[in-house]
Write an enzyme that holds these catalytic residues in place. Structure first.
Site, PDB file in Angstrom:
ATOM      1  N   SER A 281      -8.717   7.751  -0.591  1.00  0.00           N
ATOM      2  CA  SER A 281      -7.839   9.214  -0.765  1.00  0.00           C
ATOM      3  C   SER A 281      -6.368   9.531  -0.967  1.00  0.00           C
ATOM      4  CB  SER A 281      -8.004   9.679   1.021  1.00  0.00           C
ATOM      5  OG  SER A 281      -7.608   9.186   2.058  1.00  0.00           O
TER       6      SER A 281
ATOM      7  N   SER B  32     -10.000   3.867   1.939  1.00  0.00           N
ATOM      8  CA  SER B  32      -9.244   4.511   0.983  1.00  0.00           C
ATOM      9  C   SER B  32      -7.472   3.517   0.910  1.00  0.00           C
ATOM     10  CB  SER B  32      -8.384   5.553   1.672  1.00  0.00           C
ATOM     11  OG  SER B  32      -9.318   6.265   1.923  1.00  0.00           O
TER      12      SER B  32
ATOM     13  N   LYS C 238       1.982   8.872   0.936  1.00  0.00           N
ATOM     14  CA  LYS C 238       1.200   9.002   1.228  1.00  0.00           C
ATOM     15  C   LYS C 238       1.331  10.846   2.087  1.00  0.00           C
ATOM     16  CE  LYS C 238      -4.417   9.223   1.602  1.00  0.00           C
ATOM     17  NZ  LYS C 238      -5.510   8.721   2.148  1.00  0.00           N
TER      18      LYS C 238
END
Lengths: 466, 114
Positions: free
Chosen positions: A155, A179, A77
């Protein structure tokens, strides 16, 4: 081959039936072809990947096999710092940001021999400013490979979509509150939220210092165990990173013990019908290897208000410079342009009240969880949301029930989401197994047993023909 | 999007004056309700106003946002901020209902180690 698990790929590499370079090239090709369409990629790290893959091949040929991640490509990420490569935090104001050091999680994976092929897209600033639709990243909305008109979840949007579509064999996501669990459910992958303090956050963007966690998103629960073993452990650069050992797999004696599982009462009452049906079938299957308590009362405590107060205050502090510069106005999602200003008005006494309530909450939850190896609930009440709609307009009237995700995050407890079927519009659903702090190995073992009996995690999204 | 015209420079004394007026404004509804009923305000101490009417506290805190960041925000955004602060205040009210004792420490520990 590209949809294989890390364990399967590792066996191929170790036996020298495939090289790390060939594998990296194949995933780089998919990242290039599909990454943008899925809104899953921030930066493809081709040069670094091929360098690391060549080194892995050299070592393996020389008989120096580092372990099951040696030569395995992965994506991280885009909130984890990588030296000399942009780290954008998913946000326009930071899209040219470059650090001169690597996050500890990246270093640990390099030490394990893994090969970084991509920085993966994410919701801007990990969603801390209150986004309300999928179009909340400077790279555009993340799309689930099961249906490109639907969101990948956030996210950790890129890790979810990229892992599900075999753009990477595994990825690293982060969770402040939901997330990892949400994109894992919406994309049909296995995602593990570790115990707070299990994995160093050094070099990772801070949204909420007391809630942020990094964790693996993989095709199987077993892979989550493999990756967690590589990234867990103490780090002098992160004072919250604990010196506790993560032993995976569990020692044999522990593994044969029958599991004790509790079903969180009310967690499937107001969910979509397919989510309910899949959950009930999953529980039925769990009975094969677990004693199941069908109705566990979850504590009625203000988990939602506590988590939003903490994220609001810590996030507004972490991004105070962004807010004061006015550059929050450059964020993609309209709510994100003003949400931080509202959060900056959290009163100190309210923040401290939230932090004080965490103690009794942790104790209450631990008392409950001490009786079980896992408490289970649907990962999400619905399948993924349509890209075109604001979240609050997607499935009106669906939801509610105990706040399992906020509760687990407040208490710092681990959870794993694994796919358990499909719902509306052929979108995946998930079941979350939540456990006591430091109990990841039990959760992974239970999830792996479930996956031994099912093939939901082996289904392939129709992304190549889309 | 139209931007608010807010004075760029605010003296520290005017900030103090404003903060003082906010404190009075924020405390007023509680005090007056308590005085009217003649009893100690119930827990939570502030009654929740109707959903379509942001509380005076939310109004006041939004004024602070406007003073601090108004040049970067439109009227529409300030209205949304007001609603959001109002929701946060309701969260705070819910949290205040949670019974704590004096010894319940916040869930972080300071250490003198470097």
């Amino acid at each position: 081959m590209l949809y294989s698990s890390v364990r399967e790929l590792s066996e191929q590499i170790r036996a020298r039936r495939i090289t790390s370079v060939a594998l990296a090239e194949a995933y780089l090709d998919r990242l290039g072809r599909l990454g943008q369409r899925l809104g899953a990629v921030a930066t493809i790290t081709r040069d670094l990947a091929l360098k690391e893959a060549r080194e892995a091949d050299r070592e393996i040929r020389a008989g120096r096999w580092r372990g099951p991640l040696h030569g395995i490509p992965y994506g991280v990420k885009d909130l984890a710092a990588t030296r000399g490569i942009p780290t954008t935090w998913g946000a326009e104001p930071y899209k040219d940001q470059v650090f001169d050091y690597d996050a500890t999680v990246v270093k640990r994976l390099r030490e394990a021999g893994a090969v970084l092929v991509a920085k993966l897209a994410m919701v801007e600033l990990a969603g801390g400013f209150g986004y309300n639709n999928a179009d909340a990243s400077f790279t555009g909305p993340g799309r689930t490979p099961w249906n490109l008109e639907y969101w990948s979840g956030g996210s950790s949007s890129g890790p979810g979509a990229a892992t599900a579509a075999a753009l990477v064999p595994f990825s690293i996501g982060s969770e402040t509150s939901g997330s990892i669990i949400t994109p894992s459910a919406f994309c049909g992958v296995s995602g593990l939220r570790p115990t707070y303090g299990r994995v160093s956050r050094h070099g990772a963007m801070a949204l909420s210092w007391t809630l942020d966690k990094l964790g693996p998103m993989c095709r199987t629960a077993d892979d989550c165990g493999i990756v967690l073993a590589a990234i867990a452990g103490r780090d002098p650069m992160d004072p919250t990173a604990a010196a506790r050992q993560f032993v995976y797999p569990e020692p044999a004696g522990r593994a044969v013990k029958k599991f004790r599982v509790g079903v969180i009462k009310g967690s499937a009452d107001r969910v979509q019908p397919e989510v309910k049906k899949n959950f009930e079938e999953s529980v039925k299957l769990l009975r094969r290897f677990a004693d199941v308590d069908d109705s566990v009362e979850f504590p009625d405590m203000p988990f939602g208000p506590v988590v939003s107060t903490i994220v609001g205050a810590e996030g507004a502090s972490a991004f105070r410079d962004l807010l004061e510069s006015g550059r929050a106005g450059l964020l993609r999602q309209t709510n994100d342009r003003w949400g931080g200003y509202a959060a900056s008005m959290t009163l100190a006494v309210d923040y401290l009240q939230a932090m004080r309530i965490r103690g009794p909450m942790k104790r209450e939850l631990d008392k409950l969880y001490s009786k079980y190896d896992a408490l289970v609930a649907p990962s999400r009440a619905t399948v993924s949301y349509p890209i075109a709609l604001d979240f609050d307009k997607a499935y009106p009237g669906v939801g509610g029930g105990p706040a399992v995700i906020p509760a687990g995050n407040i208490a710092g407890q681990p959870a794993i989401s694994i796919p358990n079927g499909f719902g509306a519009n052929n979108l995946p659903t998930g079941i979350q197994l939540t456990g006591r702090a430091w109990g990841e190995a039990r959760l992974v073992a239970l999830a792996s047993l479930y996956q031994r009996e099912t093939d939901w995690h082996r289904k392939r999204p129709p992304v190549d023909s889309a | 999007m139209s931007k608010l015209k807010v004075k760029e420079t605010i003296t520290s004394s005017s900030r103090r004056e404003f903060a003082k007026s906010l404190a009075i404004l924020a405390a007023a509804p509680v005090a007056s309700r308590a005085a009217e009923s003649g009893v100690t305000p119930p827990s939570p101490p502030q009654q929740t106003p109707p959903a379509d009417q942001p509380s005076p506290v939310a109004e006041s805190l939004t004024e602070v946002v406007k003073l601090r960041h108004g040049k970067n925000l439109s009227e529409e955004q300030l209205n949304l901020i007001k609603r959001s602060i109002d929701r946060s205040q309701r969260n705070a009210d819910r949290m205040r209902q949670f019974k704590l004792v004096n010894s319940d420490e916040p869930a972080f520990a300071f250490t003198a180690d470097i």
